[in-house]
Enzyme design. Structure first.
Site, short mmCIF file in Angstrom:
data_model
loop_
_atom_site.label_atom_id
_atom_site.label_comp_id
_atom_site.label_asym_id
_atom_site.label_seq_id
_atom_site.Cartn_x
_atom_site.Cartn_y
_atom_site.Cartn_z
CE LYS A 134 -10.23 -3.89 4.54
NZ LYS A 134 -9.54 -5.06 5.14
CD GLU A 158 -2.87 -1.05 2.40
OE1 GLU A 158 -2.81 -0.12 3.22
OE2 GLU A 158 -3.72 -1.92 2.45
C1 2PG Z 1 -6.73 -4.15 6.02
C2 2PG Z 1 -6.57 -4.01 4.52
C3 2PG Z 1 -6.18 -2.63 4.08
P1 2PG Z 1 -6.25 -6.04 2.94
O1 2PG Z 1 -6.37 -5.18 6.60
O2 2PG Z 1 -7.27 -3.25 6.66
O3 2PG Z 1 -5.01 -2.20 4.74
O4 2PG Z 1 -5.71 -4.97 3.99
O5 2PG Z 1 -6.92 -5.31 1.84
O6 2PG Z 1 -5.05 -6.82 2.51
O7 2PG Z 1 -7.24 -6.89 3.70
MG MG Z 2 -7.31 -4.47 8.57
#
Ligand code: 2PG
Ligand code: MG
Length: 421
Positions: free
Chosen positions: A341, A211
């Site tokens: 998300k 990231e």
């Molecule tokens: C998290 C995310 C973003 P990933 O764990 O919060 O940083 O990571 O998209 O790999 O789940």
């Molecule tokens: Mg996380």
């Protein structure tokens, strides 16, 4: 009523060079919406299924031709030329068509790309900014009312940086900033100070993780946190007053056999909570994400109680943007903040349910990108439209991250909306 004229899918590549899905939705009015979906690496077990081709001869099995094929085939077949009342009706149709509890048949990546492309086409048709359309999806007749504060990745570890240190992210939160513009300028100053610090202390130029976070060989998590504070000071700010820290512990990924393997003696849950409280004492941490593992349900309420008002107790892998898990967590008092998300659940409407549920319980919401992102910027509009307090996108480098910050700057300039305290 809406009608989809054509629906198409395309396999594109994300910021790690792995395939992901883009959809194009053309309405009979002529409005066209295009949207791309991101992809996580440190995923929660309860996430909706991202459909991959599993053909080892191509992208090590990560191809998305099947998901794209479902958009062009079965999904287009079911939706094109059919009257669709609104986003919720579209998403219900997608969920019913898939028919599995975790979107395993057609793929959450295929479903979400269509869900988002439809939303964007509708916003274009209505001639309104996407964030206002998202606000109306969140609450019928609703309008965006504030801007989120960026929380920006400074240092990376865990699954995003080859596991040189167990915890995943140390982020900066420019708490004194009054505007997004100011927040990003402050963040840049801290990030550059951190890059200099890495050179001085670790003899390492600014090599970055997935990231864009800096990823020197920290000896342990304490060094990562201490260097975060040092970078804030080096940039001329007062830690905690001007710029605070947020932490994604991502502890599910170092939890095994009921113990947290943070380095040193493995800790049981009480030991881990004690350890986290020690960090809250010593470092200016305002948000604590996945401090405990996703299956450690019995101990999350104890963590929330112990932290009591000192920092947000934020659930990511723990909650997976899943309304059922969030309801349970509210009932048992297991957290007070949701990391949202959209691709963890797979449609816009279900993510909106999750968001409303959390907000109605008085929780804070942080809208988050994934570690595998695209140059699409819908996430900034979503964070604004859904009234989130924070936006977590990754570091202040790399165009797939900056696309979202730049969109947020654009929204700030054109909307007159303000960031809240
Ligand atoms: C998290 C995310 C973003 P990933 O764990 O919060 O940083 O990571 O998209 O790999 O789940
Ligand atoms: Mg996380």
């Amino acid at each position: 009523m809406e009608m989809i004229h054509t629906l198409d899918g395309l396999e594109i590549l994300d910021s790690r060079g792995r395939p992901t899905v883009r959809a194009t939705c053309r309405l009979t009015s002529g409005a066209v919406g295009i949207a791309s979906v991101p992809s996580g690496a440190s995923t929660g077990k309860a996430e909706a299924l991202e459909l991959r081709d599993r053909d080892p001869s191509r992208y090590r099995g990560l191809g998305c031709r099947k998901a794209v094929g479902h958009i062009r085939g079965e999904i287009a077949h079911a939706l094109v030329g059919v009257e669709i009342e609104d986003q919720s009706a579209l998403d219900q149709a997608l969920i019913a068509l898939d028919g599995t509890p975790n979107k395993a048949r057609l793929g959450a990546n295929a479903l979400l790309a269509v869900s988002l492309a439809f939303a964007r086409a509708q916003a274009i048709e209505a001639g309104i900014p996407l964030y206002q359309h998202f606000a109306a999806i969140h609450t019928p007749g609703g309008l965006a009312h504030k801007l989120p504060r960026p929380t920006v990745n400074l240092f990376s570890g865990g699954k995003h940086a080859g596991g040189q240190v167990p915890i995943q992210d140390v982020l900066v939160v420019p708490v004194a900033a009054q505007t997004v513009d100011e927040a990003l300028a402050m963040t840049y100053a801290v990030y550059q100070a951190a890059a200099e610090l890495c050179l001085d202390k670790y003899r390492m130029r600014a090599l970055t993780a997935d990231e864009g976070g800096l990823a020197p060989p920290f000896p342990d998590a304490e060094a990562m946190l201490g260097d975060g504070v040092a970078a804030i000071e080096r940039a001329g700010y007062t830690p905690g007053r001007d710029v605070a820290l947020a932490l994604d512990v991502a502890s599910s990924h170092f939890y095994a056999d009921g113990r947290y393997h943070l380095g040193g003696e493995p800790l049981d849950s009480a030991g881990m909570i004690h350890h986290l409280l020690g960090w809250l004492e010593r470092y200016p941490i305002v948000s604590l994400e996945d401090g405990l593992a996703e299956e450690d349900w019995a101990n999350w309420p104890k963590l929330r109680e112990a932290v009591a008002g000192r920092a947000l107790v934020l659930g990511d892998d723990f909650l997976c943007t899943n309304p059922g898990r969030i309801r349970r967590a509210i009932d048992v008092g297991a957290a007070n903040a949701l990391l949202l998300k959209v691709n963890q659940i797979g449609t816009l409407s279900e993510a909106a349910d999750a968001c409303r549920l959390a907000q109605a319980a008085g929780w804070h919401v942080t809208v988050s990108a994934r570690s595998g992102e695209t140059e699409d910027d819908w996430l900034a509009d979503l964070a604004v439209g859904w009234g989130s307090g924070h936006l977590k996108v990754g570091s202040i480098t790399q165009s797939e991250r900056l696309a979202k910050y730049n969109r947020l700057l654009e929204i700030e300039a054109e909307s007159g909306l303000k960031m809240k305290g």
